[in-house]
Design a protein around this motif. Structure first.
Motif, PDB file in Angstrom:
ATOM      1  N   PRO A  59      33.289  42.885  29.689  1.00 25.00           N
ATOM      2  CA  PRO A  59      32.815  42.494  30.989  1.00 25.00           C
ATOM      3  C   PRO A  59      31.313  41.863  31.130  1.00 25.00           C
ATOM      4  N   THR A  60      30.731  41.354  30.241  1.00 26.25           N
ATOM      5  CA  THR A  60      29.855  41.048  30.094  1.00 26.25           C
ATOM      6  C   THR A  60      30.231  39.212  29.852  1.00 26.25           C
ATOM      7  N   SER A  61      30.658  38.818  28.614  1.00 28.06           N
ATOM      8  CA  SER A  61      30.733  36.993  28.514  1.00 28.06           C
ATOM      9  C   SER A  61      31.775  36.962  29.405  1.00 28.06           C
ATOM     10  N   GLY A  62      32.756  37.591  29.742  1.00 22.94           N
ATOM     11  CA  GLY A  62      34.206  37.499  30.855  1.00 22.94           C
ATOM     12  C   GLY A  62      35.436  36.761  29.234  1.00 22.94           C
ATOM     13  N   GLU A  63      35.199  36.799  28.536  1.00 23.93           N
ATOM     14  CA  GLU A  63      35.926  35.733  27.366  1.00 23.93           C
ATOM     15  C   GLU A  63      36.702  37.698  26.644  1.00 23.93           C
ATOM     16  N   VAL A  64      37.787  36.516  26.162  1.00 19.44           N
ATOM     17  CA  VAL A  64      38.616  37.607  25.771  1.00 19.44           C
ATOM     18  C   VAL A  64      38.504  38.340  24.357  1.00 19.44           C
ATOM     19  N   SER A  65      38.213  39.397  24.301  1.00 19.73           N
ATOM     20  CA  SER A  65      37.723  40.166  22.960  1.00 19.73           C
ATOM     21  C   SER A  65      38.461  40.528  21.690  1.00 19.73           C
ATOM     22  N   GLY A  66      40.124  40.935  22.204  1.00 19.72           N
ATOM     23  CA  GLY A  66      40.582  41.471  21.337  1.00 19.72           C
ATOM     24  C   GLY A  66      41.862  41.583  22.359  1.00 19.72           C
ATOM     25  N   ARG A  67      42.892  41.272  20.843  1.00 23.08           N
ATOM     26  CA  ARG A  67      44.646  41.796  21.968  1.00 23.08           C
ATOM     27  C   ARG A  67      45.513  42.703  20.528  1.00 23.08           C
ATOM     28  N   VAL A  68      46.240  43.309  21.404  1.00 23.44           N
ATOM     29  CA  VAL A  68      47.396  44.548  20.888  1.00 23.44           C
ATOM     30  C   VAL A  68      48.588  44.235  21.213  1.00 23.44           C
ATOM     31  N   LYS A  69      49.221  44.117  20.450  1.00 26.11           N
ATOM     32  CA  LYS A  69      50.663  43.458  20.056  1.00 26.11           C
ATOM     33  C   LYS A  69      51.890  44.347  20.520  1.00 26.11           C
ATOM     34  N   VAL A  70      51.649  44.695  21.681  1.00 22.81           N
ATOM     35  CA  VAL A  70      53.145  45.656  22.400  1.00 22.81           C
ATOM     36  C   VAL A  70      54.452  46.281  22.382  1.00 22.81           C
ATOM     37  N   GLY A  71      54.671  44.373  22.539  1.00 23.12           N
ATOM     38  CA  GLY A  71      56.309  44.661  22.612  1.00 23.12           C
ATOM     39  C   GLY A  71      56.705  43.415  22.529  1.00 23.12           C
ATOM     40  N   THR A  72      58.682  43.215  22.514  1.00 21.96           N
ATOM     41  CA  THR A  72      58.674  41.729  23.418  1.00 21.96           C
ATOM     42  C   THR A  72      58.260  40.767  24.679  1.00 21.96           C
ATOM     43  N   VAL A  73      58.379  42.002  25.400  1.00 22.80           N
ATOM     44  CA  VAL A  73      57.477  41.169  26.455  1.00 22.80           C
ATOM     45  C   VAL A  73      57.078  42.885  27.725  1.00 22.80           C
ATOM     46  N   PHE A  83      49.323  42.185  35.704  1.00 25.62           N
ATOM     47  CA  PHE A  83      48.831  43.794  36.498  1.00 25.62           C
ATOM     48  C   PHE A  83      47.722  43.871  35.198  1.00 25.62           C
ATOM     49  N   LEU A  84      46.318  44.395  35.802  1.00 23.98           N
ATOM     50  CA  LEU A  84      44.730  44.496  35.197  1.00 23.98           C
ATOM     51  C   LEU A  84      44.114  45.713  35.891  1.00 23.98           C
ATOM     52  N   ALA A  85      43.093  46.378  34.318  1.00 22.09           N
ATOM     53  CA  ALA A  85      42.893  47.395  34.694  1.00 22.09           C
ATOM     54  C   ALA A  85      41.099  47.470  34.516  1.00 22.09           C
ATOM     55  N   ALA A  86      40.324  47.986  34.515  1.00 20.32           N
ATOM     56  CA  ALA A  86      38.664  48.310  35.217  1.00 20.32           C
ATOM     57  C   ALA A  86      37.986  49.597  33.825  1.00 20.32           C
ATOM     58  N   GLY A  87      38.375  49.424  32.880  1.00 20.63           N
ATOM     59  CA  GLY A  87      37.649  51.174  32.740  1.00 20.63           C
ATOM     60  C   GLY A  87      37.578  50.390  30.918  1.00 20.63           C
ATOM     61  N   GLU A  88      37.006  51.954  30.556  1.00 15.11           N
ATOM     62  CA  GLU A  88      36.795  51.699  29.218  1.00 15.11           C
ATOM     63  C   GLU A  88      36.343  50.739  28.554  1.00 15.11           C
ATOM     64  N   GLY A  89      35.165  49.769  28.826  1.00 16.00           N
ATOM     65  CA  GLY A  89      33.984  49.252  28.274  1.00 16.00           C
ATOM     66  C   GLY A  89      34.573  47.722  28.627  1.00 16.00           C
ATOM     67  N   ALA A  90      35.701  47.420  29.037  1.00 14.00           N
ATOM     68  CA  ALA A  90      36.341  46.205  29.429  1.00 14.00           C
ATOM     69  C   ALA A  90      37.619  45.968  30.563  1.00 14.00           C
ATOM     70  N   VAL A  91      37.923  44.859  30.871  1.00  9.06           N
ATOM     71  CA  VAL A  91      38.816  44.365  31.633  1.00  9.06           C
ATOM     72  C   VAL A  91      40.201  44.323  31.063  1.00  9.06           C
ATOM     73  N   TRP A  92      41.203  44.849  31.328  1.00 10.01           N
ATOM     74  CA  TRP A  92      42.783  45.007  30.035  1.00 10.01           C
ATOM     75  C   TRP A  92      43.688  44.476  31.300  1.00 10.01           C
ATOM     76  N   ARG A 134      38.671  51.100  21.310  1.00 14.73           N
ATOM     77  CA  ARG A 134      37.550  50.833  20.712  1.00 14.73           C
ATOM     78  C   ARG A 134      38.947  50.081  19.550  1.00 14.73           C
ATOM     79  N   THR A 135      39.384  50.834  18.908  1.00 11.19           N
ATOM     80  CA  THR A 135      40.226  49.875  18.164  1.00 11.19           C
ATOM     81  C   THR A 135      41.497  49.252  18.289  1.00 11.19           C
ATOM     82  N   LEU A 136      42.142  49.516  19.261  1.00 15.78           N
ATOM     83  CA  LEU A 136      43.273  48.576  20.008  1.00 15.78           C
ATOM     84  C   LEU A 136      44.649  49.568  19.100  1.00 15.78           C
TER      85      LEU A 136
END
Length: 313
Positions: free
Chosen positions: A225-239, A202-211, A268-270
């Motif tokens: 959203p401009t380049s279409g590239e991954v600009s960051g990641r945050v580790k939340v859990g195992t899955v 699942f994904l969502a668009a908002g707050e300056g990016a697509v997630w 902004r900070t992830l």
């Protein structure tokens, strides 16, 4: 109420945690018992629409169930657009349009629906259209909301099924291919394809990016959203399997199935600002300006998480 709980509730509300002296006692979450299998959600004012077995229901925090619309097998994430709720029916391969004011089914559109092996459906609304994965070989159909007719089909990666609209484009995730594709609604074609992590969903668009949930890696990916590239990641859990994602108030809100009900992530900070609630298995999440809705179909509930109120010093 202890200080830790006050701070957590403030973060859940999507606002900065204020000193305890100016923080009102926040109301606890409201749990609504929903028989059946309440799952995907679409907020509508003070109410919420939820898929269930053989039906879609509208629920109120104060009046209980307000409406029920028979749909043989509602499947995937719904959207609201042009005064209507739009939902896929996997029983007959259609997209169904329900009038919000009357709670009546007003159109059944034979788009076809992709028969998926591992992923789920997620409709998108934007550019005067509803977008749906209509064939597992790799096809998205575009429905004109003015005519309720399919006006275009777009070739995409096989088993693409998670869709959202934002920043002038349709964004489409393919779980088995581990890609996100950007579709230009002006040309009905894919203009960018980007590799993702394991089992994106699942994904969502908002707050300056697509997630995008990278379910197999337990991460949330931020797409520029401009380049279409991954600009960051945050580790939340195992899955992050079988959860959901939404945005609002400077946060990304992530429904999880392990460790907690949902997490709040600073867009902004992830940084993970809060982990809230007990694990309740699979379910959906939607943000509103007044609070959050979550579902937990295994325990047959909808939950409303309100924002705390401020008080003067």
């Amino acid at each position: 109420m202890n200080r830790l709980r006050a701070i957590t509730l403030a973060l859940v509300a999507g606002i900065a945690a204020t000193p305890l002296a100016v923080q009102a006692k926040a109301p606890a979450e409201q749990v609504i018992q929903v028989p059946g299998f309440a799952d995907f959600l679409a907020p509508d004012g003070d109410t919420v629409w939820a898929t269930n077995r053989g039906r879609i229901e509208r629920w109120s925090r104060t009046q209980g169930k307000l409406a029920e619309v028979a749909i043989a097998r509602p499947c995937g994430a719904m959207v609201i657009a042009d005064g209507s709720l739009w939902a896929a029916n996997c029983a007959d391969g259609t997209v169904n349009r329900i009038d919000l004011a009357t709670a009546k089914l007003v159109a059944t559109i034979p788009t076809g629906l992709a028969k998926l092996t591992k992923s789920e459906h997620q409709l998108a609304a934007g550019a005067g259209s509803i977008w749906v994965a209509s064939n597992a070989t790799g096809q998205i159909s575009r429905i004109d909301t003015a005519t309720n007719q399919v006006v275009a089909t777009i070739a995409v990666d096989p088993e693409t099924s998670y869709l959202t609209f934002g920043f002038g484009s349709v964004w489409a995730v393919c779980l088995p291919g581990q890609t996100i594709q950007r579709i230009d609604p002006a040309t009905n074609s894919v203009t960018k394809r980007t590799a993702l992590g394991k089992a994106p969903g699942f994904l969502a668009a908002g707050e300056g990016a697509v997630w995008v949930q990278e379910q197999g890696d337990g991460t949330l990916a931020r797409i520029d959203p401009t380049s279409g590239e991954v600009s960051g990641r945050v580790k939340v859990g195992t899955v992050l399997k079988y959860g959901d994602v939404d945005t609002g108030a400077g946060k990304v809100w992530l429904r999880t199935t392990e460790d907690q009900t949902f997490v709040a992530i600073d867009a902004r900070t992830l940084e993970i600002n809060a982990r809230v609630g007990k694990p309740e298995g699979s379910g959906a999440l939607r943000y509103t300006r007044d609070g959050l809705w979550t579902s937990a179909h295994d325990v047959h509930t909808l939950t409303w998480w309100p924002k705390p109120r401020k008080i003067a010093k």
